[in-house]
Motif scaffolding. Structure first.
Motif, PDB file in Angstrom:
ATOM      1  N   ALA A 183       0.861  -1.178   0.000  1.00  0.00           N
ATOM      2  CA  ALA A 183       0.000   0.000   0.000  1.00  0.00           C
ATOM      3  C   ALA A 183       0.899   1.230   0.000  1.00  0.00           C
ATOM      4  CB  ALA A 183      -0.919   0.013   1.218  1.00  0.00           C
ATOM      5  N   SER A 184       0.631   2.151  -0.933  1.00  0.00           N
ATOM      6  CA  SER A 184       1.456   3.346  -1.064  1.00  0.00           C
ATOM      7  C   SER A 184       0.563   4.565  -1.141  1.00  0.00           C
ATOM      8  CB  SER A 184       2.330   3.249  -2.325  1.00  0.00           C
ATOM      9  OG  SER A 184       3.043   4.454  -2.553  1.00  0.00           O
ATOM     10  N   TYR A 185       1.017   5.655  -0.499  1.00  0.00           N
ATOM     11  CA  TYR A 185       0.281   6.910  -0.563  1.00  0.00           C
ATOM     12  C   TYR A 185       1.276   8.040  -0.780  1.00  0.00           C
ATOM     13  CZ  TYR A 185      -2.781  10.806   0.519  1.00  0.00           C
ATOM     14  OH  TYR A 185      -3.505  11.972   0.439  1.00  0.00           O
ATOM     15  N   VAL A 192      -1.836   3.622  -4.188  1.00  0.00           N
ATOM     16  CA  VAL A 192      -1.556   2.392  -4.935  1.00  0.00           C
ATOM     17  C   VAL A 192      -1.728   1.208  -3.993  1.00  0.00           C
ATOM     18  CG1 VAL A 192       0.177   1.039  -6.161  1.00  0.00           C
ATOM     19  CG2 VAL A 192       0.041   3.506  -6.535  1.00  0.00           C
ATOM     20  N   LEU A 193      -2.578   0.282  -4.384  1.00  0.00           N
ATOM     21  CA  LEU A 193      -2.758  -0.971  -3.659  1.00  0.00           C
ATOM     22  C   LEU A 193      -2.486  -2.105  -4.641  1.00  0.00           C
ATOM     23  CD1 LEU A 193      -6.158  -0.139  -1.910  1.00  0.00           C
ATOM     24  CD2 LEU A 193      -3.871   0.040  -0.901  1.00  0.00           C
ATOM     25  N   LYS A 194      -1.614  -3.016  -4.274  1.00  0.00           N
ATOM     26  CA  LYS A 194      -1.340  -4.125  -5.176  1.00  0.00           C
ATOM     27  C   LYS A 194      -0.843  -5.323  -4.380  1.00  0.00           C
ATOM     28  CE  LYS A 194       3.304  -2.418  -6.414  1.00  0.00           C
ATOM     29  NZ  LYS A 194       4.173  -2.035  -7.541  1.00  0.00           N
ATOM     30  N   GLY A 195      -0.998  -6.489  -4.975  1.00  0.00           N
ATOM     31  CA  GLY A 195      -0.583  -7.680  -4.271  1.00  0.00           C
ATOM     32  C   GLY A 195      -0.497  -8.887  -5.176  1.00  0.00           C
ATOM     33  N   LYS A 215      -4.745   5.007  -8.103  1.00  0.00           N
ATOM     34  CA  LYS A 215      -5.572   6.214  -8.238  1.00  0.00           C
ATOM     35  C   LYS A 215      -4.796   7.422  -7.746  1.00  0.00           C
ATOM     36  CE  LYS A 215     -10.115   8.151  -7.056  1.00  0.00           C
ATOM     37  NZ  LYS A 215     -10.428   8.461  -8.462  1.00  0.00           N
ATOM     38  N   ARG A 216      -4.906   8.501  -8.487  1.00  0.00           N
ATOM     39  CA  ARG A 216      -4.213   9.733  -8.112  1.00  0.00           C
ATOM     40  C   ARG A 216      -4.979  10.918  -8.665  1.00  0.00           C
ATOM     41  NH1 ARG A 216       0.980  10.714 -11.422  1.00  0.00           N
ATOM     42  NH2 ARG A 216      -0.594  11.514 -12.856  1.00  0.00           N
ATOM     43  N   ASP A 217      -5.033  12.004  -7.900  1.00  0.00           N
ATOM     44  CA  ASP A 217      -5.598  13.243  -8.423  1.00  0.00           C
ATOM     45  C   ASP A 217      -4.704  13.777  -9.534  1.00  0.00           C
ATOM     46  OD1 ASP A 217      -7.557  13.056  -6.492  1.00  0.00           O
ATOM     47  OD2 ASP A 217      -6.590  14.473  -5.116  1.00  0.00           O
ATOM     48  N   GLY A 218      -5.278  14.519 -10.428  1.00  0.00           N
ATOM     49  CA  GLY A 218      -4.477  15.142 -11.471  1.00  0.00           C
ATOM     50  C   GLY A 218      -3.586  16.236 -10.902  1.00  0.00           C
TER      51      GLY A 218
END
Length: 887
Positions: A183-185, A192-195, A215-218
Motif C-alpha cells: 500500500a502506497s500513498y 496504490v494498492l497491489k498484491g 488512483k491519483r488526483d491530477g
C-alpha cells in the motif's frame, strides 16, 4: 542544470541509491519463495532470454539492458513510461491518451499515436506481442524483469522489431505458498494498492493471482471545468496457472484484464499565435477577447507552460480496456525443446478530447472509439548438440483487426471565432455571417452567386458539422525463422540467423466532411464578382483592374484575395479507399539476417561483432490527413476517373516498408565486484516511416535514408558488500542522409530532432544488514539528457504558393524555423529509503523528479489555431510512502 551541478547535488543526498537499469541488486530481506531466480544474480550474471533461450548477460552477445523487479520497486516505476529514467537508450513519450505512447530505442521508433502505423519497437509480455501501447506494466507486482534489446531484432521477433524490443517477463506461479502486499500513498492523493499470492493446488499444479489499484488526483488544474487533468484511475487483475505433470512438460496459462478511466492528458499553450505568412490574425488573442472582439474565454499563458493550469470546456476522458489470454507449452525431448505460445488479445479505447485546449467551444467534439483484436501463434523448436551447436527454428502467425470510429466537430463558439478570423484575414473587407459596415458577408454572397442566397445561411462552421470518420484495417502476417550458434572452438562462437516475413494489409475508410466552408473552391469562376469586390475594397483596385485579374485561372490564383482563407478550410472533402484508383491493399515480403562472431577472451571478458537487419511492414495512415499518393501517375488517374475532390491534396496515405541495418561491436566484462558492457554501432534505416502531427491529422511519409552512429556503456562496481555504484550512458549522432520528401521539403543533411546527443543514468544502491537481520536499503538514480530540439518542424507554419497550392521554399523553411525555439533538457533525480524487517515487513519513503525538472515531451501545431503551438509537459516532483509485506 549542468551534469556537474546535478552530480554535486546528488552527492549531497545521503539518501541517494542507484538504480541498476542493466544490473540486478543485492537481495532484500524476504522469504526465499518470493525471490525470482535472476534477482539473486549480480551484474552480468543476470539470466535473460534475449535470444529466446536462457543465458546470462555476460554470455549473450546482444546489446540488452535489464531492469529487475527490485529496481522497478525501489525506483517506484509505475508503468512502462517511467523506464526511460533507468534505461538511457530508451525513450517513452505519452500523447493524447493514457494508452497512446511512442517507444524509441537509440533515438528511433514510432507508431502509437496513429492506429495504422506499425511500431518500430516491439513490446512483448511473456513472449506475447502487444501491438498497441496500452500494454503498460500497470503496476504488476509479479514482474520479474524487463529486457530492452537495442538494435534490429527482426530475425527472432518478426516484423515489428526493426529498431528494438521491450520484453517484459513475469514470475511464473510457484509450488511454495508466498506472496506480497503493498500500500502506497503520496502527493496528489496518490494511492496504490497491489498484491500477489501464489502457491500449489496439487503437486503438479500451481497458481498465482496478482491485482492492483492505482488512483491519483491530477496534477494539472483545469480552471475551465473545475477538475484536474493527468489523474490516474486504473486497476488490473492477472491470473496464472502452471501445470508440470512431468519434468519434460510444462503448461502455463495466463489471463489478464485491465481498465483505465482517467482524465488525461493535459495540453498547454507554449506559443501564442502571432501574425505569420499563414494567418495575419493572432488566433490566441481572439479567444480571451483581445484584438478583434474575441470570445471572452481563456487559454493558459504561453509564458508559463509549467504553471500546471489549463482551460477546457469539457474534460478529456479515457475509457480503456485491455484484456487477453495466452497459453505456453514447453516440451523437452532429449536434446530438443518444443515451445508453443498461443494468444488472443482485445484492446478498446473510447476517448474524448477538448482538442482546442481552451475554454472556448470551437472544437466541440473529438471522439474516438478504437478496437483492436489480435491473435498470435508462435511455434519453435530448439536443440543443443554436444554443447557445440544450439539450433532454433520456428514459425509465427499474426492476425489483427482494427476498427476505429472518430468524429471531430465544430462547437458552439466556432462561428463567432471564425468570423473574427475572417475579418482579420481579409483586413475587415469580409465577414462570415454579419453585415458589418464596409464588409462583405461571405455566407450570403457565396449562396447568391450560386443562385440561392440562403444556401449557406448558418452552414459555415455550424455546430455539429465537421468530420465523421470510420477506418478499418485487417493485417495478416506469417514468419519463418531460424538461428544457429556454432562453437568453432571452446571460446569462439559463430551465429547466423534469418527470418522471412510476409505481411498483407487490407484497409478501408469512410470519412465524410460536413464542413460547408471547406468545400468552397475559392478559384471557381462563379465567385469572380466576390473576388473583384474584395480586391477593390481591400487593395483599392479600380473596377477594370480588378476584373482583369479574373481573365485566366493563373491570374485568378495569383490575385485571389480569398487565398488568405485557405488556412481556415480545415475539414476538406476526403477521397475514401478503396476506389477505382486505390485498392486499399498492401503486400510486403522480406528476409532479415543476423550474423555474429563472439569470442571469450578469458573467463571475465567477452567480445563480439555483429551484423543485423530489421524490417517493418508498410504502415497505413488511419487519419484525416490520409491522402492519395503524391505522384503524377496517381494524380492523373484520379482526375481521369473523376475522383478529384474540391481542395484535393496528395500524399500521406501510407508509408512503404522500413528496413534497418546495424553494424555493431561490443565488449562484456564481469569481474564479480565490477562489470562493464560497451557497444559501438552504426545504424542505417532506409525508408524510415516518419509520422508528423499537422494540427488536425498526421503526415506519414518515408525518409530515404537515416543513420546513427552511437556508443553505449553501462557498468557497475561494488566497492563493499553493501554498496553498488553504476552508470549507463548513450551517445548518439543521428542524421537524415536522404529525406527529400519530408513534411518540410528536402531535409537531407539535417539532424533529426528529439534525439539527445548524450543520455545517461547514474545510480547508487546501499543495502546494509543490521545486527538483528533487518536491512536499510537506500536507492537513487539521476537521469540526464543533453539539450535537444524537440521537433523537426511545425507544419502549421508552412506557407503555400497561391497558384499551385505547393509549399514555397521560404514557406517550408518557416515550418522548420518555428520549431527551433523549443528545446528539451532532462535532469531527473529519484530516490527511496526502505527499512526492511527480517519478518517480511518493509517501510519505504520515496520521491520522483526530486529536482522538479520541468520540460516538454513534445510540441505540435494547435488544432484550428494557426500560428499557435501546444505541448505536453512532464510530471512535477512527486513523493510518498509505502508499506509492503512479503511472505
Amino acid at each position: 542544470m549542468t551534469i556537474r551541478a546535478a552530480l554535486c547535488a546528488g552527492a549531497s543526498f545521503a539518501s541517494l541509491g542507484l538504480s541498476g537499469a542493466a544490473f540486478a541488486q543485492e537481495d532484500v530481506a524476504q522469504p526465499a519463495t518470493d525471490i525470482p531466480a535472476d534477482q539473486a544474480a549480480q551484474g552480468n550474471e543476470i539470466i535473460v532470454t534475449a535470444t529466446k533461450r536462457e543465458q546470462t548477460l555476460q554470455e549473450v552477445p546482444v546489446a540488452v539492458s535489464v531492469t529487475t523487479a527490485e529496481t522497478i520497486e525501489r525506483a517506484q516505476i509505475r508503468d512502462i513510461k517511467d523506464l526511460s529514467t533507468v534505461v538511457p537508450s530508451l525513450r517513452v513519450v505519452e500523447h493524447q491518451s493514457s494508452a497512446q505512447t511512442d517507444f524509441l530505442i537509440r533515438g528511433f521508433g514510432n507508431g502509437a499515436n496513429n492506429a495504422g502505423i506499425e511500431p518500430s519497437v516491439g513490446v512483448f509480455i511473456d513472449g506475447v506481442y502487444r501491438s498497441r501501447s496500452a500494454a503498460q506494466i500497470a503496476d504488476f507486482p509479479d514482474v520479474q524483469r524487463i529486457e530492452v534489446l537495442r538494435g534490429p531484432q527482426s530475425t527472432l521477433f518478426g516484423k515489428n522489431a526493426s529498431v528494438g524490443v521491450i520484453s517484459i517477463v513475469t514470475q511464473a506461479p510457484k509450488f511454495n505458498f508466498g506472496g506480497n502486499l503493498e500500500a502506497s500513498y503520496g502527493k496528489f492523493n496518490a494511492l496504490v494498492l497491489k498484491g500477489l499470492v501464489t502457491g500449489p493446488i496439487t503437486d503438479t499444479l500451481a497458481v498465482s493471482l496478482a491485482a492492483g489499484y492505482n488512483k491519483r488526483d491530477g496534477y494539472v488544474r483545469d480552471l475551465g471545468t473545475g477538475n484536474r487533468e493527468n489523474e490516474r484511475n486504473r486497476w488490473f487483475v492477472r491470473g496464472q496457472l502452471l501445470f508440470e505433470p512431468t519434468d519434460q512438460l510444462k503448461v502455463r496459462i495466463i489471463g489478464d484484464y485491465g481498465k483505465m478511466d482517467e482524465i488525461c492528458c493535459a495540453v498547454v499553450n507554449v506559443r501564442a499565435a502571432t501574425p505569420t505568412a499563414i494567418i495575419t490574425t493572432p488566433t490566441t488573442t481572439i479567444i480571451p477577447g483581445v484584438g478583434l472582439g474575441g470570445l471572452g474565454k481563456n487559454v493558459n499563458s504561453a509564458s508559463n507552460p509549467f504553471g500546471d493550469v489549463v482551460y477546457n470546456n469539457f474534460d478529456s476522458t479515457n475509457h480503456i480496456e485491455n484484456y487477453g489470454v495466452s497459453g505456453q507449452i514447453d516440451y523437452e525431448m532429449g536434446p530438443f525443446s518444443l515451445t508453443s505460445i498461443t494468444a488472443w488479445r482485445k484492446n478498446r479505447g473510447i476517448t474524448q478530447q477538448d482538442s482546442d485546449f481552451t475554454s472556448a467551444n470551437t472544437l466541440g467534439e473529438h471522439d474516438e472509439d478504437l478496437q483492436v483484436s489480435t491473435f498470435t501463434q508462435e511455434l519453435r523448436l530448439s536443440a543443443n548438440f554436444a554443447d557445440r551447436v544450439n539450433l532454433l527454428i520456428g514459425g509465427y502467425y499474426f492476425n489483427e483487426k482494427i476498427r476505429q470510429d472518430n468524429s471531430l466537430k465544430w462547437g458552439s463558439d466556432a462561428r463567432l471565432y471564425f468570423d473574427r478570423l475572417i475579418r482579420g484575414q481579409t483586413g475587415g473587407a469580409g465577414s462570415l455571417f454579419t453585415t458589418v459596415p464596409a464588409a462583405i458577408a461571405l455566407e450570403s454572397t457565396f449562396g447568391a452567386l450560386e443562385g440561392n442566397p440562403a444556401k449557406y445561411t448558418g452552414q459555415f462552421f455550424a455546430p455539429g458539422s465537421g468530420l465523421n470518420e470510420q477506418y478499418r484495417l485487417d493485417n495478416n502476417a506469417i514468419s519463418v525463422f531460424g538461428q544457429v550458434d556454432f562453437k568453432v572452438t571452446d571460446r569462439l562462437t559463430l551465429t547466423g540467423g534469418a527470418n522471412y516475413t510476409r505481411d498483407r494489409k487490407t484497409f478501408a475508410t469512410n470519412v465524410v466532411s460536413t464542413d460547408a466552408f471547406a468545400k468552397i473552391d475559392f478559384n471557381n469562376p462563379l465567385y469572380a464578382p466576390l473576388r473583384v469586390g474584395l480586391l477593390q475594397q481591400l487593395f483599392g483596385f479600380s473596377p477594370a483592374a480588378a476584373i482583369a485579374t479574373q481573365a485566366t485561372p493563373e491570374l485568378v490564383a495569383a490575385n485571389n484575395p480569398l487565398s488568405a482563407l485557405r488556412a481556415l478550410q480545415i475539414f476538406p472533402q476526403f477521397l475514401n479507399v478503396p476506389n477505382s484508383v486505390e485498392n486499399g491493399k498492401t503486400s510486403d515480403g522480406n528476409v532479415s539476417y543476423t550474423a555474429r562472431l563472439a569470442y571469450e577472451v578469458n573467463d571475465h571478458i567477452n567480445v563480439y561483432v555483429s551484423y543485423a537487419t530489421g524490417f517493418k511492414a508498410s504502415s497505413i495512415n488511419l487519419g484525416r490527413d490520409s491522402r492519395p499518393l503524391d505522384n503524377l501517375a496517381t494524380r492523373n488517374a484520379i482526375t481521369t476517373a473523376g475522383l478529384a475532390q474540391i481542395n484535393q491534396s496528395y500524399g500521406s496515405r501510407f508509408a512503404l516498408p522500413e528496413k534497418s541495418t546495424v553494424y555493431e561491436a561490443g565488449l562484456k566484462a564481469d569481474w564479480g565486484v565490477a562489470s562493464a558492457n560497451v557497444a559501438v554501432f552504426k545504424q542505417v534505416i532506409n525508408d524510415f516511416q516518419s509520422n508528423i502531427f499537422t494540427g488536425i491529422g498526421f503526415f506519414l511519409g518515408n525518409a530515404g535514408k537515416q543513420s546513427t552512429f552511437g556508443i553505449e556503456f553501462d557498468g557497475l562496481v561494488r566497492p563493499t558488500k553493501s554498496l553498488t555504484l553504476g552508470v549507463a550512458m548513450t551517445y548518439l549522432a543521428p542524421k537524415y542522409d536522404d529525406f527529400r520528401k519530408s513534411a518540410f521539403g528536402d531535409a537531407s543533411g539535417l539532424r533529426p530532432a528529439g534525439i539527445p546527443a548524450i543520455s545517461s543514468t547514474f545510480s547508487i544502491d546501499w543495502n546494509h544488514e543490521l545486527a538483528n537481520s533487518d536491512r536499510i536499503i537506500v536507492h537513487g538514480d539521476f537521469h540526464y539528457e543533453s539539450p535537444v530540439q524537440i521537433l523537426d518542424g511545425l507544419p502549421g507554419f508552412i506557407a503555400k504558393d497561391p497558384l499551385t497550392g505547393v509549399p514555397t521554399a521560404a514557406g517550408l523553411q518557416a515550418g522548420l524555423d518555428a520549431a527551433r525555439a523549443f528545446r528539451r533538457e532532462v535532469n531527473e533525480m529519484n530516490a527511496s529509503l526502505t527499512y526492511a524487517m527480517h519478518n517480511g515487513l518493509e517501510l519505504t519513503v520515496w520521491g520522483r523528479n526530486l529536482l522538479n525538472n520541468r520540460y516538454l515531451y513534445t510540441i505540435f501545431d494547435s488544432p484550428a489555431q494557426p500560428g499557435s503551438v501546444s505541448a505536453y509537459p512532464n510530471q512535477p516532483l512527486t513523493w510518498g510512502g509505502a508499506v509492503r509485506f512479503r511472505w
